[in-house]
Design an enzyme around this catalytic site. Structure first.
Site, PDB file in Angstrom:
ATOM      1  N   PRO A 241       0.787  -1.242   0.000  1.00  0.00           N
ATOM      2  CG  PRO A 241       0.018  -0.913   2.192  1.00  0.00           C
ATOM      3  CD  PRO A 241       0.755  -1.912   1.328  1.00  0.00           C
ATOM      4  CB  SER A 243       4.116   2.318   4.711  1.00  0.00           C
ATOM      5  OG  SER A 243       2.764   2.450   5.053  1.00  0.00           O
ATOM      6  CE  LYS A 244       8.335  -2.941   3.699  1.00  0.00           C
ATOM      7  NZ  LYS A 244       6.894  -3.284   3.745  1.00  0.00           N
ATOM      8  CG  ASP A 269       0.881  -3.651  -6.054  1.00  0.00           C
ATOM      9  OD1 ASP A 269       1.644  -3.902  -5.111  1.00  0.00           O
ATOM     10  OD2 ASP A 269      -0.188  -4.271  -6.250  1.00  0.00           O
ATOM     11  CG  ASP A 322       7.936  -5.867   1.249  1.00  0.00           C
ATOM     12  OD1 ASP A 322       8.497  -6.616   2.060  1.00  0.00           O
ATOM     13  OD2 ASP A 322       6.782  -5.426   1.421  1.00  0.00           O
ATOM     14  CB  CYS A 375       5.547  -9.450   6.679  1.00  0.00           C
ATOM     15  SG  CYS A 375       4.359  -9.532   5.341  1.00  0.00           S
TER      16      CYS A 375
END
Length: 832
Positions: A241, A243-244, A269, A322, A375
């Site tokens: 979304p 943040s990074k 994305d 990521d 994650c």
């Protein structure tokens, strides 16, 4: 006589029975007329009518069952609390935070130090604490930090909510300059507790204005390990979304005195809807150096740019990879993972993760740095992917030791031995043990290398695994890869049959042989089919670094050396919303003379960086991008799907034409434009800021004498309201403030969006607070009496959106993003 409502079921049954009889009669008559010679048609028709009636009957039965269930819920059993009576923390079924397979799996893998597993599981069952990050590149960061320390943190540290004492927020020891903080407040308490309402409103308002990001602590780690500098070209492969991505933008803009850094961020994305969530995050930072694109990360196209008069391949200095993952490190906030977790999730994602990582290192410049992160705590998604990548690279990649970069961060080193378990609980220690029937589910790359020397050279212990119980965070894995040489499948290229292409191309340095892409990505110069075969010619010198030569691996060499090359790229598919075009203006565009004269733009203003989103009709909005992003856009418009880029700097205002300029300034781009504007500027003081932001249309006489005299000299139209800090007045904000405004005939107005307005008011000592009923509470005791004559209009004006915010936002089709929710596991989400 009408039946009572309780006998509706009997009435309904009677109606259905009569309908069935009626259908029988109709079928019989129809059969007698149409099918007198044969009874088959009437029988089929009869069955069809009866089946429809039965279907309708079943639908009615389902509706009656729903009504009974609703009545049962309304008339609750004795002792069972309703949702209203249960308090703000109830109303949903409790999810049991237990998963025996999860515990068995990680106990067997021994990723948790001996004797700490119970503590690890207890931490996983606790809610994730709230964490906030202050945007580091804005000049207002120190003011925000001062406000947090001196006001909000002191107010919440002595509170007690539901028997839980609120601890004083603490800075993250490993984050630079105390710009990230965490507290034991969970997201649920922060959102719902009335005692924390003011603090929560502050976080929401500052988040929307881009001054604070509510982000999980561990997701802040990868951007820090990239060691970004303002001139770096950066690719975020799986960005939503966002943040990074926001962190990456901040680092590019580390020097706020430079409006257009040389570096830029391309955020990608695969999910079209999530791209608009990404746009929302990025636009809070108002950067001209961000581009959002929509591609499959495993086959993201290579890009070109003009350099020194020739077209070169774009290689990135930094890449954030990521990847999508099973997300078992997010169990503290995504509690659904407890009941859904199984080892099959990681087995299914392993191949995709390798493909994305391979595509990333192919697009990385030699000497560049790529951070791979998940994650997830599962070595199948972590060390196994890194080991496969290192093995494929044949020494081109090196795993860097990143531990000195974040002193104070507690982590576990990567493991060098692990096993693979099926969802049925069967373990395999080596590929040779896997039966043939499992070969489609379990692949050789999921196991650690069997050669001890090769395993030792990989230095997998340099990977970093963050465990939740060590610093009260989520679970996370991160590894830093440095590219030492081109990937092995890019060192030799097959020779194309396209004579025109090969003859017209020029050789480039061998360091640029880094891409892995199919011939379909390079259109043939002679117009022949893009699907024409490629052949390698022995004895010929490979066209190294030639951007016109496709960079597929040498298939003969790959087969001979038994090395797995990258997967064949997929054909680019365009889907989702159709975006408006990006149209750059020319230096002699007819709109520039009036703008140039009205705002007295400096001669070095980059007119070529201005773009609009329409080919025809009036230009309603003008945006600006950096010179480097313009270069990328112009050379790759057909190769990539761009969702959003640029920052809005001017909006058309038809009323302004009579005053000399049809375009007024937009607050989003004020800090980008201000270095080039030399006219229409009014210098204001702190009291003027309060007047302008608390009153809707104050008269000119309400400004201070200095500002009043400046305003009287200006004609009507758009203006810049500039506050410059006074080093002697330590109580006033110590950072510059630029506001967009409009000078009317007898009044003046600030065009500032609501959340930014509240932000600037806090900086000058004014606080506005809305209770749960939407009523305004003015916490403006710090305002000196008489400094603002119309403070009662503060809340009303704060809710008034800037005119440009009411217009349809064309840049990025943001109207399509309303209500878009993130999909899949991520640790990027906001903390409240």
């Amino acid at each position: 006589m009408k039946r009572k409502s309780g006998n509706n079921a009997d009435t309904t049954e009677g109606v259905f029975q009569s309908n069935v009889r009626l259908c029988h009669e109709r079928v019989s008559s129809a059969g007698a007329e149409k099918c007198s010679s044969s009874g088959r048609c009437s029988v089929r028709t009869q069955r069809r009518f009866i089946s429809r009636v039965i279907c309708v009957s079943n639908m009615g039965r389902k509706n009656r069952n729903r009504q009974r269930a609703q009545q049962n819920r309304d008339g609750r059993a004795e002792g069972k609390r309703s949702r209203d009576d249960a308090g703000w923390g109830a109303g949903y079924a409790e999810i049991i935070k237990e998963n025996k397979l999860f515990e068995h799996y990680y106990t067997e893998l021994k990723i948790v130090p001996e004797g700490e597993f119970e503590e690890f599981m207890e931490a996983m069952r606790e809610p994730l604490p709230a964490t906030i990050r202050i945007t580091g590149y804005k000049s207002h960061a120190k003011e925000i930090l001062h406000t947090l320390k001196e006001k909000y943190f002191k107010e919440v540290q002595d509170l007690e909510v539901d028997g839980q004492k609120i601890e004083a927020p603490q800075p993250l020891s490993w984050y630079p300059d105390e710009l990230a903080w965490h507290t034991n407040l969970s997201r649920k308490i922060l959102r719902k507790s009335p005692l924390l309402e003011k603090f929560h409103q502050f976080l929401v308002s500052e988040t929307e204005s881009g001054n604070i990001s509510r982000q999980e602590a561990v997701s802040m780690i990868p951007p820090l390990l990239l060691k970004i500098e303002p001139q770096h070209k950066i690719l975020d492969m799986c960005a939503a979304p966002g943040s990074k991505t926001a962190q990456l933008i901040e680092m590019v803009h580390s020097d706020m005195d430079v409006p257009f850094p040389e570096g830029f961020v391309i955020a990608n994305d695969v999910d079209n809807k999530r791209c608009y969530l990404l746009v929302h995050q990025a636009k809070r930072l108002n950067s001209p150096c961000i581009m959002v694109v929509n591609h499959d990360a495993s086959s993201i196209p290579r890009l070109y740019f003009d350099q020194d008069g020739k077209k070169d391949i774009l290689f990135y200095d930094r890449i954030l990879c990521d990847v999508p993952c099973s997300g078992d490190g997010t169990m503290r906030k995504n509690i659904d993972v407890w009941k859904k977790w199984t080892t099959s999730n990681s087995l299914q994602l392993h191949g995709l993760q390798i493909r994305i990582a391979v595509r990333g290192v192919e697009q990385l410049a030699v000497g560049g740095r790529m951070v791979y992160s998940t994650c997830s705590l599962n070595p199948i998604e972590d060390e196994a992917v890194i080991a496969a990548l290192l093995e494929k690279s044949e020494g081109a990649l090196e795993l860097a030791d990143a531990s000195p970069d974040l002193p104070g961060l507690k982590y576990m080193p990567g493991i060098t031995s692990w096993k693979v378990m099926t969802k049925e609980g069967q373990w395999y220690s080596d590929w040779s043990e896997v039966p043939t029937s499992r070969h489609t589910q379990i692949r050789p790359t999921m196991f650690p290398p069997t050669d001890p020397e090769k395993l030792a050279n990989m230095k997998l212990e340099r990977c970093m695994r963050i465990l939740p119980h060590h610093q009260n965070t989520g679970g996370f894995f991160v590894a830093v890869l440095v590219k030492k040489a081109p990937m092995p499948w890019n060192r030799r290229y097959p020779k194309l049959r396209y004579k025109d292409v090969t003859s017209s191309s020029e050789a480039a340095p061998a360091e640029e042989l880094q891409m892995g892409e199919s011939p379909t990505d390079v259109p043939p110069a002679d117009g022949s089919s893009a699907d024409a075969p490629v052949e390698a010619v022995e004895g010929e010198t490979p066209a190294e670094g030639n951007p016109s030569v496709p960079d597929t691996p040498d298939l003969l060499e790959v087969k001979k050396d038994n090395v797995c090359g990258p997967p064949p790229p997929k054909k680019m598919k365009l889907f989702g919303f159709k975006e408006d075009p990006f149209v750059f203006l020319t230096e002699d565009d007819p709109i520039f003379p009036s703008i140039q004269a009205f705002y007295d733009l400096s001669p070095d203003f980059p007119k070529l960086n201005v773009l609009t989103r329409t080919h025809e009709g009036k230009k309603r909005q003008l945006y600006m991008v950096s010179k480097e992003l313009r270069n990328v856009l112009l050379n790759n418009s057909e190769r990539m799907k761009v969702i959003n880029t640029g920052v809005k700097v001017w909006s058309r205002n038809t009323d302004g034409e009579q005053f000399g300029c049809a375009f007024r300034l937009a607050q989003e781009g004020i800090y980008t434009l201000c270095p080039y504007i030399r006219a229409r500027i009014i210098n204001i003081c702190v009291e003027d800021v309060k007047v302008l932001l608390t009153q809707e249309n104050p008269f000119l006489r309400k400004l201070g004498d200095d500002a009043h005299n400046q305003a009287k000299k200006l004609g009507m139209g758009s203006i810049v309201l500039r506050y410059l800090p006074d080093p002697k007045d330590l109580d006033a904000p110590q950072c510059p403030i630029d506001l967009c405004g409009w000078r009317g005939k007898t009044s003046i107005r600030a065009f500032v969006p609501r959340n930014e307005r509240l932000h600037y008011l806090r900086m000058v000592g004014v606080e506005v607070f809305h209770d749960k009923q939407g009523k305004r509470n003015d916490c403006s005791t710090e305002i000196q009496e008489g400094s603002t004559e119309d403070a009662v209009g503060l809340s009303q004006e704060a809710d008034l959106l800037e005119e440009e915010g009411e217009e349809t936002e064309q840049n990025g089709s943001e109207s399509n993003a309303n209500g878009t929710e993130p999909v899949g596991s991520t640790c990027d989400g906001p903390a409240s």
